[in-house]
Design an enzyme around this catalytic site. Structure first.
Site, PDB file in Angstrom:
ATOM      1  N   ASP A 142      38.261  32.517  45.265  1.00 50.84           N
ATOM      2  CA  ASP A 142      38.364  31.056  45.241  1.00 50.84           C
ATOM      3  C   ASP A 142      37.236  30.505  46.108  1.00 50.84           C
ATOM      4  O   ASP A 142      36.349  31.253  46.525  1.00 50.84           O
ATOM      5  CB  ASP A 142      39.738  30.631  45.781  1.00 50.84           C
ATOM      6  CG  ASP A 142      40.231  29.325  45.182  1.00 50.84           C
ATOM      7  OD1 ASP A 142      39.536  28.313  45.339  1.00 50.84           O
ATOM      8  OD2 ASP A 142      41.303  29.328  44.561  1.00 50.84           O
ATOM      9  N   HIS A 174      39.907  24.180  48.673  1.00 47.48           N
ATOM     10  CA  HIS A 174      40.901  24.704  47.742  1.00 47.48           C
ATOM     11  C   HIS A 174      41.304  26.134  48.096  1.00 47.48           C
ATOM     12  O   HIS A 174      42.493  26.475  48.157  1.00 47.48           O
ATOM     13  CB  HIS A 174      40.321  24.637  46.327  1.00 47.48           C
ATOM     14  CG  HIS A 174      41.266  24.995  45.229  1.00 47.48           C
ATOM     15  ND1 HIS A 174      41.460  26.286  44.794  1.00 47.48           N
ATOM     16  CD2 HIS A 174      42.066  24.222  44.450  1.00 47.48           C
ATOM     17  CE1 HIS A 174      42.325  26.301  43.798  1.00 47.48           C
ATOM     18  NE2 HIS A 174      42.720  25.054  43.571  1.00 47.48           N
ATOM     19  N   SER A 327      47.560  25.890  40.697  1.00 48.23           N
ATOM     20  CA  SER A 327      46.765  26.585  41.711  1.00 48.23           C
ATOM     21  C   SER A 327      47.619  27.094  42.854  1.00 48.23           C
ATOM     22  O   SER A 327      47.291  28.107  43.480  1.00 48.23           O
ATOM     23  CB  SER A 327      45.699  25.659  42.308  1.00 48.23           C
ATOM     24  OG  SER A 327      44.515  25.682  41.577  1.00 48.23           O
TER      25      SER A 327
END
Length: 533
Positions: A142, A174, A327
């Site tokens: 990520d 994120h 996510s």
């Protein structure tokens, strides 16, 4: 004429359905080569050919996945080199290096309102079991992990697989939020992850493209078998990413992917979530309902909470925010999978994969559905449920999974060989997660081989010649390579026979796959050979 009619009938019943998620490895046409110019960079998959790899390196290409011989280079350079690589017979596939998106949604509106901050941990049973110490690694592929965040600054058992570049923006942070959801430690600060003691690894996607995702999967696979989380996706299937996932699964890892947040935006297919051998995770709310935004797909295996998931501000202990999206559902499943694997050592990858899907808490509608799969993650059940049987010889979805120098360097062990005339096994197929089982077998000189498949639901069976490139061949190649096939409705026994009247034996491929309209089946296979009269 009669023989031609029979062959055409076999071709009609033997072809797998068109919904195959795995993109084919194919040499691009001139038109496809020209279209690469629409993208800045291209990925090339080549054979294990030293001359071809020297050529790529000399022209500025960078190796993305060494095991798979996948390279990245500017598209203009790729267009110039592809004709030469084609002439050398070294090119397997070419595809643009497309951008992808992370599977996050909108920030929560009121982070400190009900439901309680850590509500999601109670919905998956993380409060009803004691997690083990560090064990099976959990890798987050990520955006970068902020190692200066108060949760991670002194967290033990935390490893970075490349340099981490982090900025406090919704996109750049994120990866830190995903890692927190999975494995934030118990330290009287901020959030608590599903598996706080996990052996956590991070690979930074410092630019969000398919080639770097492939590199991250490859790096995690090379480090050690474990669980790999991908909270990202795109609407085009990438051959390079598919091969990286198959390679990871073949070497003992489990890949977990977010289903996507596209349901209210025409609900397109999302990859890698849509690939076989990927645990695909949808999102639910605090009342166990599917989140409105969570993508639907036959590939969804299970769900986990994905709304109002809390994360700690990196420097201010009094400040929290919440996020929504698949996510943040996916890392809960990834962390739980690493937890269960650590607590139940020695479990085989296909057992673990099926265990996580089948130990869920079913929610409406009853049974499997395209929003929540088999149900919501339930850690205590996964820790105590009896292990499902091993699905042998996986992954074996196509010819290039089982032949030498395909996706894997060594060929899969054949079911029969010279001097070994009989074999039997029990296995399973699933239209979304395991669409084909392809086996190598030996057809002796002046002999006949009989394959008998007894399924629990409708399957089809086909036998293919040694020159077959794929069980999804079309046109003339299929007519040439298909040896025999059988499709009988009602879950009846399928039988194929292959005769060899020549003086030399040869290896062939047997393919078992769900019949059209069938979702899954267990089956027993018996293979035997005898001399022709």
């Amino acid at each position: 004429m009669r023989r031609l009619v029979v062959v055409l009938a076999l071709l009609f019943v033997a072809a797998p359905g068109p919904a195959q998620a795995a993109p084919a490895a194919q040499v691009p046409s001139d038109g496809e080569v020209a279209a690469l110019g629409d993208f800045g960079h291209t990925m090339l998959g080549v054979r294990a050919d030293a001359r071809a790899e020297r050529l790529l390196a000399a022209n500025g290409a960078t190796i993305v996945a060494p095991d798979l011989h996948i390279w990245r280079l500017p598209s203009g350079t790729a267009q110039r080199l592809i004709p030469r690589l084609r002439r050398q017979g070294a090119l397997r596939f070419a595809e643009p290096d497309r951008p992808v998106a992370r599977s996050s949604h909108l920030p929560g509106a009121d982070p400190l309102a009900a439901p309680p901050i850590g509500w999601h941990l109670y919905r998956i049973g993380a409060d009803r079991a004691e997690p083990p110490g560090p064990g099976v690694p959990l890798t987050i592929v990520d955006s970068g992990l902020d190692m200066n965040h108060m949760e991670f600054r002194t967290r033990p058992n935390t490893t970075v697989l490349n340099e981490q570049q982090v900025e406090l923006t919704s996109d750049e942070y994120h990866g830190t939020i995903v890692a927190s959801t999975a494995a934030a430690p118990i330290d009287n600060l901020g959030a608590v992850g599903v598996y706080p003691q996990a052996a956590l690894q991070a690979f930074d996607l410092w630019f969000l493209s398919e080639s770097l995702i492939v590199q991250g999967i490859s790096r995690a696979t090379a480090a050690r078998a474990g669980v790999i989380n991908l909270s990202l996706g795109g609407d085009e299937p990438s051959r390079a990413m598919y091969e990286a996932i198959v390679n990871a699964f073949g070497r003992g890892s489990i890949v977990v992917a977010a289903a996507g947040n596209e349901r209210l935006r025409e609900d397109p297919p999302v990859y890698p979530a849509g690939f076989p051998h990927v645990l695909t995770v949808g999102s639910t709310d605090a009342r166990d309902r599917p989140s409105q935004f969570s993508s639907s797909s036959p590939a969804v295996d299970l769900a986990a909470p994905g709304e109002q998931i809390p994360w700690q501000h990196p420097t201010d202990p009094a400040t929290y925010q919440t996020v929504n999206g698949t996510s943040f559902s996916a890392p809960q499943v990834a962390a739980a999978t690493a937890w269960v694997w650590t607590a139940r050592p020695g479990i085989e990858k296909t057992q673990l994969f099926d265990l996580m899907r089948r130990s869920t808490r079913d929610v409406a509608p009853a049974g499997f559905d395209r929003r929540t799969g088999f149900g919501i993650l339930d850690i205590p059940t996964a820790l105590r449920r009896a292990l499902p049987p091993i699905d042998p010889m996986e992954p074996n979805d196509d010819v290039d999974h089982v032949k030498a120098h395909g996706i894997f360097r060594a060929a899969a062990r054949p079911l029969t060989a010279p001097g070994r005339r009989r074999a039997s096994l029990t296995a399973r197929v699933h239209s979304a997660e395991d669409p084909d089982d392809v086996y190598r077998f030996w057809v002796p000189a002046r002999g006949e081989v009989t394959a008998v498949v007894k399924p629990t639901a409708d399957v089809s069976v086909a036998a293919w010649a040694v020159g077959t490139r794929s069980v999804y061949e079309r046109g003339r190649a299929k007519a040439r390579d298909l040896l025999s096939a059988s499709t009988r409705r009602g879950g009846r026994t399928e039988t194929v026979r292959i005769e060899n009247t020549r003086d030399r034996g040869f290896y062939a491929y047997l393919d078992v796959f769900p019949a059209k309209g069938a979702r899954s089946s267990r089956y027993s296979l018996q293979l035997s050979s005898r001399a022709l009269p």
